[in-house]
Design a protein around this motif. Structure first.
Motif, PDB file in Angstrom:
ATOM      1  N   MET A   1       0.844  -1.198   0.000  1.00 15.53           N
ATOM      2  CA  MET A   1       0.000   0.000   0.000  1.00 15.53           C
ATOM      3  C   MET A   1       0.880   1.249   0.000  1.00 15.53           C
ATOM      4  SD  MET A   1      -3.038   1.108   2.644  1.00 15.53           S
ATOM      5  CE  MET A   1      -4.272   0.142   1.770  1.00 15.53           C
ATOM      6  N   ARG A   2       0.543   2.209  -0.849  1.00 16.12           N
ATOM      7  CA  ARG A   2       1.320   3.443  -0.975  1.00 16.12           C
ATOM      8  C   ARG A   2       0.875   4.468   0.086  1.00 16.12           C
ATOM      9  NH1 ARG A   2       0.398   4.022  -5.705  1.00 16.12           N
ATOM     10  NH2 ARG A   2       2.375   3.418  -6.655  1.00 16.12           N
ATOM     11  N   LEU A   3       1.863   5.114   0.695  1.00 10.55           N
ATOM     12  CA  LEU A   3       1.617   6.159   1.687  1.00 10.55           C
ATOM     13  C   LEU A   3       2.176   7.466   1.160  1.00 10.55           C
ATOM     14  CD1 LEU A   3       0.775   7.041   4.579  1.00 10.55           C
ATOM     15  CD2 LEU A   3       3.059   6.348   5.325  1.00 10.55           C
ATOM     16  N   THR A   4       1.340   8.497   1.134  1.00  4.61           N
ATOM     17  CA  THR A   4       1.740   9.781   0.564  1.00  4.61           C
ATOM     18  C   THR A   4       1.436  10.920   1.522  1.00  4.61           C
ATOM     19  OG1 THR A   4       1.247   8.948  -1.670  1.00  4.61           O
ATOM     20  CG2 THR A   4       1.488  11.333  -1.413  1.00  4.61           C
ATOM     21  N   ALA A   5       2.382  11.821   1.656  1.00  6.54           N
ATOM     22  CA  ALA A   5       2.171  13.063   2.397  1.00  6.54           C
ATOM     23  C   ALA A   5       2.319  14.222   1.415  1.00  6.54           C
ATOM     24  CB  ALA A   5       3.195  13.193   3.529  1.00  6.54           C
ATOM     25  N   GLU A   6       1.369  15.132   1.435  1.00  7.28           N
ATOM     26  CA  GLU A   6       1.385  16.260   0.514  1.00  7.28           C
ATOM     27  C   GLU A   6       1.394  17.578   1.287  1.00  7.28           C
ATOM     28  OE1 GLU A   6      -2.055  15.764  -1.971  1.00  7.28           O
ATOM     29  OE2 GLU A   6      -1.028  14.360  -3.323  1.00  7.28           O
ATOM     30  N   HIS A   7       2.504  18.271   1.252  1.00 13.59           N
ATOM     31  CA  HIS A   7       2.642  19.640   1.772  1.00 13.59           C
ATOM     32  C   HIS A   7       2.141  19.775   3.216  1.00 13.59           C
ATOM     33  CE1 HIS A   7       3.536  20.552  -2.383  1.00 13.59           C
ATOM     34  NE2 HIS A   7       2.360  20.087  -2.752  1.00 13.59           N
ATOM     35  N   LEU A   8       2.639  18.917   4.098  1.00 11.05           N
ATOM     36  CA  LEU A   8       2.183  18.915   5.483  1.00 11.05           C
ATOM     37  C   LEU A   8       2.830  20.042   6.288  1.00 11.05           C
ATOM     38  CD1 LEU A   8       2.262  15.109   6.384  1.00 11.05           C
ATOM     39  CD2 LEU A   8       0.364  16.466   5.463  1.00 11.05           C
ATOM     40  N   ASP A   9       1.998  20.775   7.019  1.00 10.92           N
ATOM     41  CA  ASP A   9       2.441  21.774   7.989  1.00 10.92           C
ATOM     42  C   ASP A   9       1.851  21.422   9.349  1.00 10.92           C
ATOM     43  OD1 ASP A   9       3.642  23.110   5.928  1.00 10.92           O
ATOM     44  OD2 ASP A   9       2.689  25.040   6.324  1.00 10.92           O
ATOM     45  N   TRP A  10       2.617  21.679  10.407  1.00 11.64           N
ATOM     46  CA  TRP A  10       2.104  21.481  11.763  1.00 11.64           C
ATOM     47  C   TRP A  10       2.710  22.543  12.648  1.00 11.64           C
ATOM     48  CZ3 TRP A  10      -1.621  19.133  14.305  1.00 11.64           C
ATOM     49  CH2 TRP A  10      -1.527  18.979  15.689  1.00 11.64           C
ATOM     50  N   THR A  11       1.864  23.271  13.362  1.00  8.81           N
ATOM     51  CA  THR A  11       2.306  24.391  14.197  1.00  8.81           C
ATOM     52  C   THR A  11       1.755  24.233  15.602  1.00  8.81           C
ATOM     53  OG1 THR A  11       2.346  25.869  12.278  1.00  8.81           O
ATOM     54  CG2 THR A  11       2.328  26.898  14.451  1.00  8.81           C
ATOM     55  N   VAL A  12       2.577  24.489  16.606  1.00 13.14           N
ATOM     56  CA  VAL A  12       2.174  24.469  18.009  1.00 13.14           C
ATOM     57  C   VAL A  12       2.610  25.776  18.654  1.00 13.14           C
ATOM     58  CG1 VAL A  12       2.467  23.350  20.244  1.00 13.14           C
ATOM     59  CG2 VAL A  12       2.289  21.954  18.185  1.00 13.14           C
ATOM     60  N   GLN A  13       1.647  26.515  19.181  1.00 13.94           N
ATOM     61  CA  GLN A  13       1.930  27.784  19.852  1.00 13.94           C
ATOM     62  C   GLN A  13       2.826  28.690  18.999  1.00 13.94           C
ATOM     63  OE1 GLN A  13       3.492  26.704  23.696  1.00 13.94           O
ATOM     64  NE2 GLN A  13       1.474  26.178  24.507  1.00 13.94           N
ATOM     65  N   SER A  14       2.396  28.857  17.765  1.00 10.45           N
ATOM     66  CA  SER A  14       3.066  29.724  16.790  1.00 10.45           C
ATOM     67  C   SER A  14       4.437  29.207  16.347  1.00 10.45           C
ATOM     68  CB  SER A  14       3.226  31.155  17.344  1.00 10.45           C
ATOM     69  OG  SER A  14       1.960  31.706  17.655  1.00 10.45           O
ATOM     70  N   LYS A  15       4.831  28.027  16.823  1.00  8.82           N
ATOM     71  CA  LYS A  15       6.098  27.447  16.392  1.00  8.82           C
ATOM     72  C   LYS A  15       5.834  26.368  15.355  1.00  8.82           C
ATOM     73  CE  LYS A  15      10.299  25.120  17.963  1.00  8.82           C
ATOM     74  NZ  LYS A  15      11.045  24.555  19.112  1.00  8.82           N
ATOM     75  N   LYS A  16       6.401  26.524  14.168  1.00  8.05           N
ATOM     76  CA  LYS A  16       6.167  25.574  13.083  1.00  8.05           C
ATOM     77  C   LYS A  16       7.090  24.368  13.269  1.00  8.05           C
ATOM     78  CE  LYS A  16       4.706  26.885   9.129  1.00  8.05           C
ATOM     79  NZ  LYS A  16       4.489  27.403   7.755  1.00  8.05           N
TER      80      LYS A  16
END
Length: 254
Positions: A1-16
């Motif tokens: 099975m193929r796993l793909t991530a596209e342009h993921l961003d994650w921010t916590v308390q204004s910290k990316k």
């Protein structure tokens, strides 16, 4: 099975913590994820597992957005072994591994002999069958880690995500677990602290300050320059004349 991530961003308390991360892991591929502490490896794995929702971007399982899937369906497809996972329940080892069968159980599909067989096989695969009746709270850190891996194996996933699974394990069990993972007929994403262990992966992704800064075959990705800029170490890549494999010889920190 193929796993793909596209342009993921994650921010916590204004910290990316993740910034525009994209990657594709092909079916059956063993993908190693490396990087300094705090580079975003654990955050990325949790997004890939659907435990967190990205601020932007999406995760796809064979082209299907994971955000549109039921949690039960995700759990029948994908398993995650985290670095730290505890329980206050008074469980023995067999019961803890049996939790991996939960996504497949329902009033119309109760526990069966086949589930017993799957759990027994998972315990045997991680060398914990002889401790099946031991209580969870009596286990060492390394033994608990092997139980976590067995629980994930009991899910019989198509995709297996592991966050530094060899932490707390002695060298014998480190090598046996990594060999087991490489032999599984599944797609694997494994975050590793040991760069020499990562050399055995099909591909490697290097995380640095929330960015995926390199992605490709290990010998091409973990160059002298990359080791200096990302990890702050000086090392030489050496080829074993017997089997052609590559290992790193570290000289000193920069």
């Amino acid at each position: 099975m193929r796993l793909t991530a596209e342009h993921l961003d994650w921010t916590v308390q204004s910290k990316k913590l993740l910034d525009n991360v994209s990657l594709t892991v092909e079916p059956g591929q063993n993908y190693g994820l490396v990087g300094p502490n705090g580079s975003g490896k654990t955050t990325l794995l949790k997004l890939l597992a659907g435990l967190r929702k990205p601020r932007t971007g999406q995760v796809l399982l064979d082209g299907q957005p994971i955000s549109r899937m039921r949690q039960r369906d995700i759990a029948q497809t994908l398993a995650l072994v985290e670095q730290q996972a505890e329980t206050t329940d008074r469980l023995n080892v067999r019961q803890a591994v049996g939790l991996g069968r939960t996504p497949f159980l329902s009033p119309l599909r109760p526990w069966s002999e086949q589930d017993d067989i799957i759990v027994a096989r998972a315990l045997n695969d991680v060398d914990m069958a002889h401790m099946a009746d031991r209580l969870w709270h009596t286990l060492s850190g390394g033994e608990r880690q092997r139980v976590h891996i067995a629980r994930a194996l009991a899910q019989q996933p198509n995709i297996l995500l592991l966050d530094e699974p060899t932490n707390h394990l002695d060298i014998h069990h480190q090598l046996s677990i990594l060999q087991l993972v490489r032999q599984l007929p599944v797609t694997v994403v494994i975050a590793l602290h040991d760069l020499n262990q990562a050399m055995a992966c099909d591909r490697i992704g290097v995380m640095d300050h929330g960015h995926l800064v390199a992605d490709g075959p290990p010998a091409e990705v973990l160059t002298t320059e990359r080791l200096q800029t990302t990890f702050g170490v000086q090392a030489d890549l050496i080829e074993d004349p017997l089997d052609g494999s590559h290992i790193m010889r570290f000289r000193n920190a920069i």
